[in-house]
Scaffold this active site. Structure first.
Site, PDB file in Angstrom:
ATOM      1  N   ARG A  60       5.961  38.918  66.950  1.00 33.53           N
ATOM      2  CA  ARG A  60       5.263  38.792  68.228  1.00 33.53           C
ATOM      3  C   ARG A  60       4.576  37.433  68.329  1.00 33.53           C
ATOM      4  O   ARG A  60       4.489  36.853  69.413  1.00 33.53           O
ATOM      5  CB  ARG A  60       4.236  39.910  68.363  1.00 33.53           C
ATOM      6  CG  ARG A  60       4.832  41.285  68.629  1.00 33.53           C
ATOM      7  CD  ARG A  60       3.755  42.348  68.623  1.00 33.53           C
ATOM      8  NE  ARG A  60       3.118  42.445  67.304  1.00 33.53           N
ATOM      9  CZ  ARG A  60       2.035  43.177  67.054  1.00 33.53           C
ATOM     10  NH1 ARG A  60       1.454  43.856  68.037  1.00 33.53           N
ATOM     11  NH2 ARG A  60       1.514  43.224  65.839  1.00 33.53           N
ATOM     12  N   LEU A  97       8.572  47.230  61.392  1.00 33.40           N
ATOM     13  CA  LEU A  97       7.533  47.217  62.416  1.00 33.40           C
ATOM     14  C   LEU A  97       6.574  48.389  62.230  1.00 33.40           C
ATOM     15  O   LEU A  97       6.863  49.322  61.463  1.00 33.40           O
ATOM     16  CB  LEU A  97       8.195  47.319  63.796  1.00 33.40           C
ATOM     17  CG  LEU A  97       9.081  46.144  64.214  1.00 33.40           C
ATOM     18  CD1 LEU A  97       9.898  46.504  65.450  1.00 33.40           C
ATOM     19  CD2 LEU A  97       8.229  44.909  64.474  1.00 33.40           C
ATOM     20  N   HIS A 102       9.330  52.108  65.600  1.00 29.08           N
ATOM     21  CA  HIS A 102      10.595  52.334  64.886  1.00 29.08           C
ATOM     22  C   HIS A 102      11.670  52.952  65.771  1.00 29.08           C
ATOM     23  O   HIS A 102      12.826  52.524  65.773  1.00 29.08           O
ATOM     24  CB  HIS A 102      10.362  53.244  63.680  1.00 29.08           C
ATOM     25  CG  HIS A 102       9.681  52.566  62.546  1.00 29.08           C
ATOM     26  ND1 HIS A 102       9.516  53.157  61.315  1.00 29.08           N
ATOM     27  CD2 HIS A 102       9.108  51.337  62.431  1.00 29.08           C
ATOM     28  CE1 HIS A 102       8.886  52.331  60.501  1.00 29.08           C
ATOM     29  NE2 HIS A 102       8.615  51.227  61.162  1.00 29.08           N
ATOM     30  N   LYS A 120      10.229  53.420  56.220  1.00 33.37           N
ATOM     31  CA  LYS A 120       9.657  54.744  56.322  1.00 33.37           C
ATOM     32  C   LYS A 120       8.194  54.647  56.761  1.00 33.37           C
ATOM     33  O   LYS A 120       7.556  53.616  56.516  1.00 33.37           O
ATOM     34  CB  LYS A 120       9.788  55.451  54.969  1.00 33.37           C
ATOM     35  CG  LYS A 120       9.047  54.706  53.897  1.00 33.37           C
ATOM     36  CD  LYS A 120       9.171  55.316  52.562  1.00 33.37           C
ATOM     37  CE  LYS A 120       8.267  54.609  51.597  1.00 33.37           C
ATOM     38  NZ  LYS A 120       7.834  53.279  51.937  1.00 33.37           N
ATOM     39  N   ARG A 190      -2.544  51.017  59.601  1.00 34.22           N
ATOM     40  CA  ARG A 190      -2.482  52.391  59.083  1.00 34.22           C
ATOM     41  C   ARG A 190      -3.595  53.268  59.638  1.00 34.22           C
ATOM     42  O   ARG A 190      -3.546  54.493  59.492  1.00 34.22           O
ATOM     43  CB  ARG A 190      -2.533  52.369  57.550  1.00 34.22           C
ATOM     44  CG  ARG A 190      -1.255  51.840  56.919  1.00 34.22           C
ATOM     45  CD  ARG A 190      -1.451  51.474  55.465  1.00 34.22           C
ATOM     46  NE  ARG A 190      -0.215  50.982  54.858  1.00 34.22           N
ATOM     47  CZ  ARG A 190       0.232  49.727  55.024  1.00 34.22           C
ATOM     48  NH1 ARG A 190      -0.471  48.869  55.745  1.00 34.22           N
ATOM     49  NH2 ARG A 190       1.362  49.356  54.452  1.00 34.22           N
ATOM     50  N   ASP A 202       1.916  57.324  56.147  1.00 33.26           N
ATOM     51  CA  ASP A 202       2.194  56.264  55.178  1.00 33.26           C
ATOM     52  C   ASP A 202       2.536  56.840  53.808  1.00 33.26           C
ATOM     53  O   ASP A 202       3.688  56.805  53.365  1.00 33.26           O
ATOM     54  CB  ASP A 202       0.997  55.327  55.095  1.00 33.26           C
ATOM     55  CG  ASP A 202       1.282  54.081  54.281  1.00 33.26           C
ATOM     56  OD1 ASP A 202       0.916  54.066  53.099  1.00 33.26           O
ATOM     57  OD2 ASP A 202       1.880  53.129  54.817  1.00 33.26           O
TER      58      ASP A 202
END
Length: 414
Positions: A60, A97, A102, A120, A190, A202
């Site tokens: 970005r 990302l 996702h 993941k 997160r 996570d």
């Protein structure tokens, strides 16, 4: 001394892999996002793979993308993620990302015919997982490949561990994983609900996946889910303790903490099997007529998430002899223990490429490339595996009375 030298050399090579001579037409990867995980998960593993080059990156922030490309020797920087997806010279995209992006970018890449290595957790919730992994874009012999990057499942140590696990006979299992309290600041993604944050998203992507594989499928129910909120958003969990019930009465637990104390650093898996009758060959004794041998097995897999650095698999078996069918007592009891380690597939009797210094991500990349090239693959994470992992996470959030991460509004254009 020799073992310490081997440990030091292996760990040095993980971060300093040799540069392989590239094939005449290697797979050309683009990276969507200048993420911190990208060097460890793809850029370093690609160095030693002769059929992979990292060709382009986008972020970005153009300045961040340019600095990232310069630091890691990536020859091109795209103006946008879409420019990479539309680039006819790119074969594969890696998507590290934030979780909330996702689903959209995996679909965009698949529609453009790109093979996708997807960090993941694969998506934000099981609704997205069902839609993505059952997408018509994945149908047909020429369809692109999609893989959730559950990298730990590709390492020889996982294969060695599972060779001692019989899913139908598992009575209980527990998977734990911790992150030291200094690792992620309060402003980390997160802890952002809108981007698919949360400890279950996570760390739970590891532990839920482990339980799915150990038990051989999805839990029937989440019996308890305890969470604590992150620093900024009560919808975003910082730690979790979850208990599931599986088919056949087995119970699985998982724990994770994004702010763990320093005495909790080893990501471990503990498995307890039900008592089963085994043969004399399996027990190491000659079984007298009229008697049978019953074995109860415990397994501990230490450092399952990054076994290349250092790991161990401890197998403890307890045996008893008893009269056939008599569960009320025993005649004799003894134990047997051993520790197993596996850094290459040759150590588990499998003829498959690998080096002791290959991290989980390098083993994963090997199988991803094989799949893209139409070769046989020995390890894989199926779409059903990824869907079940997200269902486990959704079950935990529901039991904790927290909202599921938001479903993307993105729709593929006709």
């Amino acid at each position: 001394m020799a073992s310490l030298f081997g440990l030091a050399r292996r760990n040095w090579l993980i971060l300093n892999p040799p540069q392989a001579s590239k094939s005449t037409a290697p797979l050309r990867f683009g990276i969507l996002g200048a993420a911190d995980i990208a060097p460890q998960a793809l850029i370093l593993p690609a160095r030693s793979h002769p059929d992979v080059v990292i060709h382009i990156v986008a972020a970005r922030d153009p300045k961040k993308a340019n600095a990232f490309a310069q630091k890691h020797g990536i020859p091109e920087v795209a103006k946008s993620y879409q420019d990479i997806v539309d680039n006819p010279n790119i074969d594969c995209v890696y998507i590290p990302l934030p979780n909330g992006l996702h689903y959209e970018w995996a679909l965009r890449a698949l529609k453009a015919g790109k093979h996708v290595l997807l960090e993941k957790p694969s998506v934000n919730n099981s609704t997205e997982a069902e839609a993505l992994f059952k997408s018509p874009l994945l149908d047909g012999p020429q369809a692109p490949i999609l893989l959730e990057a559950a990298h730990y499942l590709f390492h020889p140590a996982w294969t060695a561990f599972m060779s001692y696990v019989t899913p139908a006979e598992v009575a209980s299992a527990k998977a734990v994983i911790w992150v030291p309290r200094w690792k992620f600041g309060a402003d980390d993604i997160r802890y952002r609900y809108d981007l698919g944050g949360g400890a279950l998203m996570d760390l739970g992507a590891y532990t839920a996946s482990v339980l799915v594989h150990v038990f051989g499928g999805l839990a029937e129910d989440c019996e308890e889910s305890i969470t604590q909120p992150g620093p900024n958003d009560t919808k975003c969990d910082r730690l979790f303790k979850v208990r599931y019930r599986f088919r056949g009465g087995g119970h699985g637990e998982m724990e994770g903490d994004l702010k763990a104390p320093l005495d909790r650093l080893s990501p471990d898996v503990h498995v307890m099997h039900k008592p089963i009758v085994v043969s004399g060959a399996d027990s190491g004794v000659k079984v007298p007529e009229g008697l049978e041998v019953v074995r109860t097995r415990k397994i501990k897999f230490s450092t399952f998430a990054q076994p290349t650095y250092l790991h161990s698999i401890q197998i403890d078996d307890e045996f008893i002899t008893r009269k056939i069918g008599d569960a009320s007592g025993h005649i004799k009891k003894w134990t047997s223990s051993k520790t197993v380690k596996a850094y290459t597939f040759s150590e588990v009797g499998i003829d498959q490429p690998g080096e002791s210094c290959w991290p989980t991500y390098r083993y994963q990349l090997e199988q991803f490339v094989n799949k893209v090239r139409g070769r046989d693959v020995q390890q894989w994470v199926s779409g059903d595996d990824s869907i079940n992992t997200m269902k486990m996470i959704d079950m935990a959030y529901t039991a904790a009375k927290l909202p599921l991460r938001p479903t993307s509004e993105y729709k593929l254009a006709d």
